[in-house]
Design a protein around this motif. Sequence first.
Motif, PDB file in Angstrom:
ATOM      1  N   VAL A  93      50.798  20.614  29.326  1.00 18.03           N
ATOM      2  CA  VAL A  93      49.581  20.523  30.142  1.00 18.03           C
ATOM      3  C   VAL A  93      49.421  21.767  31.018  1.00 18.03           C
ATOM      4  N   VAL A  94      50.518  22.216  31.617  1.00 19.56           N
ATOM      5  CA  VAL A  94      50.457  23.409  32.472  1.00 19.56           C
ATOM      6  C   VAL A  94      50.045  24.632  31.662  1.00 19.56           C
ATOM      7  N   VAL A  95      50.626  24.789  30.483  1.00 18.49           N
ATOM      8  CA  VAL A  95      50.291  25.955  29.652  1.00 18.49           C
ATOM      9  C   VAL A  95      48.839  25.890  29.195  1.00 18.49           C
ATOM     10  N   ILE A  96      48.386  24.696  28.790  1.00 15.84           N
ATOM     11  CA  ILE A  96      46.989  24.556  28.342  1.00 15.84           C
ATOM     12  C   ILE A  96      46.027  24.873  29.481  1.00 15.84           C
ATOM     13  N   GLY A  97      46.245  24.253  30.640  1.00 17.17           N
ATOM     14  CA  GLY A  97      45.345  24.480  31.774  1.00 17.17           C
ATOM     15  C   GLY A  97      45.379  25.917  32.250  1.00 17.17           C
ATOM     16  N   GLY A  98      46.581  26.483  32.364  1.00 18.20           N
ATOM     17  CA  GLY A  98      46.700  27.844  32.850  1.00 18.20           C
ATOM     18  C   GLY A  98      46.119  28.865  31.895  1.00 18.20           C
ATOM     19  N   LEU A  99      46.393  28.692  30.608  1.00 17.94           N
ATOM     20  CA  LEU A  99      45.901  29.653  29.617  1.00 17.94           C
ATOM     21  C   LEU A  99      44.385  29.580  29.476  1.00 17.94           C
ATOM     22  N   THR A 100      43.845  28.374  29.544  1.00 18.18           N
ATOM     23  CA  THR A 100      42.390  28.208  29.409  1.00 18.18           C
ATOM     24  C   THR A 100      41.660  28.876  30.560  1.00 18.18           C
ATOM     25  N   LEU A 101      42.061  28.555  31.807  1.00 19.98           N
ATOM     26  CA  LEU A 101      41.370  29.130  32.966  1.00 19.98           C
ATOM     27  C   LEU A 101      41.575  30.636  33.039  1.00 19.98           C
ATOM     28  N   SER A 102      42.805  31.095  32.817  1.00 25.37           N
ATOM     29  CA  SER A 102      43.072  32.532  32.935  1.00 25.37           C
ATOM     30  C   SER A 102      42.320  33.326  31.877  1.00 25.37           C
ATOM     31  N   THR A 103      42.178  32.761  30.682  1.00 27.25           N
ATOM     32  CA  THR A 103      41.452  33.474  29.619  1.00 27.25           C
ATOM     33  C   THR A 103      39.984  33.628  29.989  1.00 27.25           C
ATOM     34  N   LEU A 104      39.368  32.536  30.466  1.00 29.54           N
ATOM     35  CA  LEU A 104      37.951  32.601  30.839  1.00 29.54           C
ATOM     36  C   LEU A 104      37.717  33.609  31.958  1.00 29.54           C
ATOM     37  N   LEU A 105      38.629  33.612  32.934  1.00 26.06           N
ATOM     38  CA  LEU A 105      38.459  34.542  34.049  1.00 26.06           C
ATOM     39  C   LEU A 105      38.897  35.959  33.687  1.00 26.06           C
ATOM     40  N   THR A 106      39.915  36.064  32.809  1.00 22.91           N
ATOM     41  CA  THR A 106      40.404  37.383  32.411  1.00 22.91           C
ATOM     42  C   THR A 106      39.321  38.190  31.705  1.00 22.91           C
ATOM     43  N   LEU A 107      38.531  37.529  30.885  1.00 21.71           N
ATOM     44  CA  LEU A 107      37.485  38.224  30.135  1.00 21.71           C
ATOM     45  C   LEU A 107      36.444  38.859  31.061  1.00 21.71           C
ATOM     46  N   ILE A 108      36.340  38.364  32.289  1.00 20.95           N
ATOM     47  CA  ILE A 108      35.379  38.915  33.249  1.00 20.95           C
ATOM     48  C   ILE A 108      36.094  39.700  34.345  1.00 20.95           C
ATOM     49  N   VAL A 109      37.114  39.113  34.948  1.00 20.41           N
ATOM     50  CA  VAL A 109      37.725  39.693  36.145  1.00 20.41           C
ATOM     51  C   VAL A 109      38.531  40.945  35.819  1.00 20.41           C
ATOM     52  N   ILE A 110      39.354  40.891  34.751  1.00 16.09           N
ATOM     53  CA  ILE A 110      40.206  42.044  34.427  1.00 16.09           C
ATOM     54  C   ILE A 110      39.366  43.308  34.162  1.00 16.09           C
TER      55      ILE A 110
END
Length: 1019
Positions: free
Chosen positions: A990-1007
């Motif tokens: 659950v931690v990996v799914i939640g963390g990877l999902t949110l970070s990917t969505l934000l990474t595509l914009i924020v990074i």
Amino acid sequence: MKISSWAVKRPISVFMVMAVIILLGGVSLFKLSMDLLPKMNVPIAVVSTQYLGSGPFEIENMVTKPIEEAVSTVHNVKRVSSSSSEGISIVTVEFNQGTDMDFATLQMREKIDLITGFLPEDTSDPMVLKIDPNAMPIMVLGISGYDDLSKMQEIAEYQIKPRLERLQGVASIAISGGYEKVVQIKLDIDRLSANKITMEQLTALLRSENINLPGGEIKEDDDKILIRTTGEFESLDEIKSLPIMLPTGKKVTLSDLATVELNYKEIEEIAKVDGKSSIRITIQKQPVSNTVQVSNLINKEIQLIQDELPDIDIEAAIDQSKFIKSAIMNVGTTALYGGILASIILYLFMGNVKTTLVIAIAIPISIIATFTLMYFSGITLNLLSLGGFALGVGMLVDNGIVVLENIYRYKEDGYSAFDAAIRGAEEVAMSVSASTFTTVAVFLPIAFVEGITAEIFKELALTISFSLLASLIVSLTLVPMLCSKLFKNQAEKPLSKNRWLLLFNKFFNMCSEKYSEILQWSLSHIRLIVFITLIIFATSLSLAFFIGIEFFPSFDDGSFTVDIRLPYGATLEQTEKIVDKVEIVLRENKDIERIFTNIGGGDGNLNLYGTKSNTATVNARLMSYKKRSTSTEEIIDDVRNRLSKIPGATMSISTISSTMGFGAGSSDVELEIRGEDLEILKIISQDAINIVESVKGTREVKSNFIDGRPQMEVKLKRDIASTYGLTTAHVASSIRNILTGITATRFRIEGRDINVVLTGEDYLKNSLSSFKLINIPTPVGINMPLEQITEIQYSQGPSTIRRTDQVRGITVSANTFNRDLNGVIVDIKEKLEEYRFPNGYTYEFRGQKEQLDEAYKSLTLAVILAIFLVYMILASQFQSFLYPFIIMLSVPLAFTGGIIGLFFARLPISVPAVIGAIVLAGIVVNNGIVLIDYINILRSRGIEKIDAIILSGTTRLRPIMMTTLTTVLGLIPLALAAGDGAEVQAPLAVVVIGGLTLSTLLTLIVIPIIYSVLDDTKI
């Protein structure tokens, strides 16, 4: 990277290497052993000492304290605790993790040897034992079928036990619940007194007569003849007619002084299967043996025995292998489902059967290679190592996808299959290597984690590391080689004519265009995007206050145990009546399949306490996970409420996950109250019980202080006794011999040895008046009635005195239901702050709370070290301090995503969840690596910064989404926690799914935004 070029140019060599990998992996998989959990090294040793006839206070002062002081000086001791009970002292020594227990126990024996001479004369030699959780019973059998227990006892003892003991891996077999034959010699004490002979003299006579001895050799002509003196009893009549010469010169037989009978020993344990009398067989394996393999051998042998003895029924009350196999099969199936979902995602994105086939071939080869590495590293197949597989299946394809997608892009640009394979693989070789090494590096800090946490998760970390390293090699060799052979030289249409694929491709192209627009807009509104990101981060972080904290999730193994304790002094028959009521309650629950009962068994995990007529255990086995609608925890709570209505006994319920070593005891909450005065401790502990009971979510609140059974103290009148030459030891020995009996010798009947026991007649222990009239033989040749030389007093004290670090203490324990451990303890602490403890009295939480604090302290350090390691690896890869810093900004976003995942899944933060956070630190940077690396490649080709950012984002969107979705979808079956043992891996998934999902969505914009702002700073 030259390795990709080598693989493409030498396909036969690659095929040969892969064939060797498959061969070794297949053999390794066959040889890998299976267990529920990794083998754990528990740094605990126990010193057991007997001093029969002494009460808890005497044991504490004369035996326990000297041993405690001695072992406390041993190197690396963490804690010393003890329990002083009637006739026995148990001192438990806990060492720091990593201690060499063989050397530690050797030191303990040396220290104890120094003080042995100062212990009481009748004290047994202290016995030092290491605690080995791998030596716990793996199987408990119930044998029923005949009403005659003695017949079943013989079958178990002489037909079943020898056959099971011969099996490889079986260490020991214990039988209980039946009748044991014994030759009982019940002496007439009055006749002994009249004939001036004692029990001790008869014992010595029996031992000296029942013996065969060699006599040497004689010569007869040229031959040597062996001489033997034979005197062993051959029949019961021979024992009865044994001649005895009395001091008066008269000769009598043993039957003149006693009743000699072949009888059954008084039963001390009762075993039942579904309410029917049975024989209980407990089987332990050798510590180095594999649980499943040993259990399989036992089950095969049981089936053969069952075929030969059709009138008896052999049922497994406990069989650890069943749950182990079911749990491992469940995790394996989950990993398979994850792999299938990952392949479907790959097919949807690539739209080509050949590209999907390349990855489909790469996944099993990577897994097979991992089996080989596991075998040579000594790792077993268990919940944690296979959890690493299930976690790694989605990540296994990441490297292959990045390489494959880049090769395919070159192929679409018009390159030949050969050139596209080499160029595409070499271009992304650095980024996939960096992403792999960062993920592997996060597991290095596990070496700094202490306690049971390190023992449990070392194999998971190694399994994931092995699988990722194998996938890296496969993706840089096998994947480009297969692409060069499977792809045609002319350009191929990426999509088939499948309608669903066309719709998906149209949808993704639309998303890609939308993403490009959003990215352009974001680069023009940097402050707003950063503000929104901070708001999301803060909001997500605040959710941590609404989810609980626990040490380790319990797993639903489909069984539980009811421990029953009556007041001291209760008879076996009284305990059985309570057990019958408990069985009635259990049979009312339709989800309970079988009930196994043991009445009168010892109450210590080490079986050092002997049998106790006031205790019993009832094992309940539930229907399989799929056949019942409620969880084991819910069934336990229902049963607990029903059992609370049965008066006359205290009861507690435990499951296998609460006794597998995750906590110091079988209870969730353990509050230790420390001080010197037992009476004050009793008062405080009762108040603590009331406090804990008032906290929501607590169950079975009790203390470990138990009043001892009523005692009758026989005190010698020394003035009178000394006149007749009597001492306390002589009188105590005479009383014990008459009431308990003396095992004088062994008698062989029908090829079996049975005990010959001398005891007084039954009437002497059936009433106090008869007991007082016991005649005690004196050295001066006369017998004195007991009441004339002693005073008899009644008393009652504690059954056990417990100490921790040489201070007395009482522990209040409780279980939790529908609440996390940390939340319950926080509430208890708040109420204890309002309670006034007397001076010199303190409290401390032990057990799971103590291990929870140690685990989170170590894991927090591991998370910090993992982040620094990832940063340093990225800095060495990019030869820059700036780009790794930009990429690492995705890590805190991932952590908050993990918290969101736990919040919606209604799971508390636990050790597996923190391990999931450590995994996140390694994998969420992969998307940033792929993105930043390609931006730098484009800029090196002369493209402007903003254009390079937008082009890199739209170009890398497909592989980023592919790798993210394959990992997330691969973990969804694991996160659903469906099936045996899945509760252990669910928080991590659950931690990996939640963390990877949110970070990917934000990474595509924020990074990209952070890159555009900071890139001008050349570091």
